[in-house]
Each structure stands twice: as C-alpha cells, then as structure tokens.
Design a protein around this motif. Sequence first.
Motif, short mmCIF file in Angstrom:
data_model
loop_
_atom_site.label_atom_id
_atom_site.label_comp_id
_atom_site.label_asym_id
_atom_site.label_seq_id
_atom_site.Cartn_x
_atom_site.Cartn_y
_atom_site.Cartn_z
N LEU A 128 26.49 -37.24 -14.04
CA LEU A 128 26.22 -36.16 -14.48
C LEU A 128 27.17 -35.91 -15.50
O LEU A 128 28.31 -35.47 -15.40
N ARG A 185 29.11 -33.38 -17.96
CA ARG A 185 29.66 -32.08 -17.72
C ARG A 185 30.84 -31.90 -18.33
O ARG A 185 31.71 -32.73 -18.20
N CYS A 207 26.29 -30.60 -19.46
CA CYS A 207 26.03 -29.27 -18.85
C CYS A 207 27.58 -28.50 -19.22
O CYS A 207 28.46 -29.43 -19.17
N VAL A 263 24.30 -25.41 -21.72
CA VAL A 263 24.18 -26.89 -22.27
C VAL A 263 24.44 -27.01 -23.76
O VAL A 263 24.26 -26.13 -24.45
N ARG A 306 16.72 -25.25 -16.84
CA ARG A 306 17.10 -25.84 -15.91
C ARG A 306 16.01 -26.11 -14.80
O ARG A 306 15.15 -25.25 -14.76
N ALA A 316 19.21 -29.79 -17.24
CA ALA A 316 20.14 -29.70 -16.27
C ALA A 316 19.31 -29.41 -14.81
O ALA A 316 18.33 -28.65 -14.80
N PRO A 348 25.24 -27.06 -10.99
CA PRO A 348 24.73 -28.40 -11.39
C PRO A 348 24.74 -29.52 -10.61
O PRO A 348 25.86 -29.69 -10.14
N ALA A 403 21.03 -34.57 -13.55
CA ALA A 403 20.71 -34.41 -15.00
C ALA A 403 19.40 -35.13 -15.13
O ALA A 403 19.31 -36.36 -14.56
#
Length: 328
Positions: free
Chosen positions: A215, A217, A240, A251, A282, A305, A313, A316
Amino acid sequence: MTDATSPSSELLASAARTLTLEQQAIAALIERLDGDFERACELILACRGRVVVTGMGKSGHVAGKIAATLASTGTPAFFVHPGEASHGDLGMITPGDVVLALSNSGETAEVTALLPLLKRLGTPLISMTGRPGSTLARHAEAHLDAGVEREACPLDLAPTSSTTAALALGDALAVALLECRGFTAEDFALSHPGGSLGKRLLLKVSDLMHSGDRLPRVALGSPLRDALLEITRQGLGFTCVIDDAGRLAGVYTDGDLRRTLDQHSDLSGLTVDRVMTVPGKRVAPDTLAAEAVRLMEDNRITALAVVDDDGHPVGALHMHDLLASGVI
C-alpha cells in the motif's frame, strides 16, 4: 447483381423459408400456453430434489440443453439418457425429483418404458410432446404442447421446427421459474464463476487490492520528494497521504506531478499536502470490482485508494489489476 435463379439465391431462399417456418412454429406456442404450463411450474417449484430431463435422439439433445439452462438459472437439473435409465441409471431418479420427458411423437419406446417405474417411485412427470393425445402426454401430471404444423425440412421428416419449438418452450419454462424465484444476476454469477459475468459480479475490490507493505502511503506534511519515491517504489501511479489519525487526507498521483511541474519551478521546498488531490477518489473493500472500473472510467483515473468505514486506507487498486483478473 446475382441472377434470381442462381444457386446462391436459391440457398438464401431456402434459408429464409426455414427461418420463417421455425419462427411460425415458435409463435404458435404462445396460444397454447395454458394451465398445464402453470402446473409444470408449480411442480418444479415444489420439487425438493432435482428436475431430471430426458429424451431420445434429437429430443435428447434438446433435453440436455434445457437441463443446462434450468441448472444455470436457479433450478437444479440434470439430463438422464432414457436408454441408460432402463439399464441402471434410473437410480439417479428419486421420489423427490420431477421428471421432464421430451418426445415429439409422445410414443418413443425408450421414454414410455420409464412410465411404470416413475409411477412406482411416485415421481411427478411433466411431458413435452407434439401430440397431446399421446401415451406420454396422457400419463403426465402436466403436458407442454410443443407441436408444430410441419417441419422446416422440405421432406417434413428431419426434426427442425419441432426441436426449435421444444427448445423455445424449455427456455420459456426456465425463465418463468427464474422470475418466480426472484433469481438475480448475482445468483447467475454464482453458477458461472469462470465466465466474464461471474468475475464482474463476484469479484470485489478486496479480492484484487494491494495491501500491507504494497500500500503506497506517506504522512501528511511529508516532502514531495518522499511522495515521489513512494510512487516509484510501489509502481501504482499514486500514493495515499495519511493524516495524524491514520485517515486518508488525499492522494498524490502521476497526474498531480505533471500539474506540479507546470505550476512550480522549484520543487525542493514543497510538501505533499500543498499539491495533493483532496479528498481523492476512494472505494470500500466490499465494493464490486465492476463498480471500481466504472468509477475509474468516469473520472479518467487508473488507480483508487481503498478505505474502511473510518476512512483509514487499507489497500490500493490499479486498473492493471482489473485487466489481469478479467473484470474488463
């Protein structure tokens, strides 16, 4: 221009006659839909077992297709060859089943031979024949009249109009049962998990999303450089941006980078929160993958997301994942 008497025009004329005759045969069925059709539906709806469909020769081929259509639309069904039934396969039929027997003449020996055995079992019989006065029709709890005026075959011998009519009547039965049961597209998908429809209706975002270490981030207030490194590291085209409470604040995408380069000559002092997209598109994990596709297409984006009910979150999703899964 093709001559009116050329072989090609004769072939087209023959095809047109065949289709016209079969069209008329199907249309004639509508006037013969009656209480027996309703009774057939009631017997199947009340069935605790399965619908056993049987028939010999061309009727057997049609019976096999009807069984498959019933099974895929919410009515458990299978085909039994009548000849094999008399030599052991009758054990597949139980008192809780319903038998649907096809025979254009209604006198097919291999099919009528099953009548005493079905009576002994107490298994309800639905017949589909072209002769309402036939043996098979007279011994059935419900008779579906699939008779035709003539076959499309010019000799009036080869099963053509009659098999088309039987097939159409079988479809009418399956669809009537489908609608009565409230059978849905998702129910259909459950019996077609390998097909494109099944994938569109069964796969959810949670089945395809990248999560955990995959993911992308970064924290709110991070240098833009960190966001770019995260996008490159994960290879999903976005990252994210997370606030102090762990919720999705926005994002930052490849598209955002192009806009940043157009608007800022010096990137060294930028933080990601100054140039990110807020709030960012999202979806929830239990969203159907097909809905995620539509959201991406409508917004002309390639990634989303995935957030939980609290806005944290959890994954993805990229368009490539949807392509690889066969959803699109």
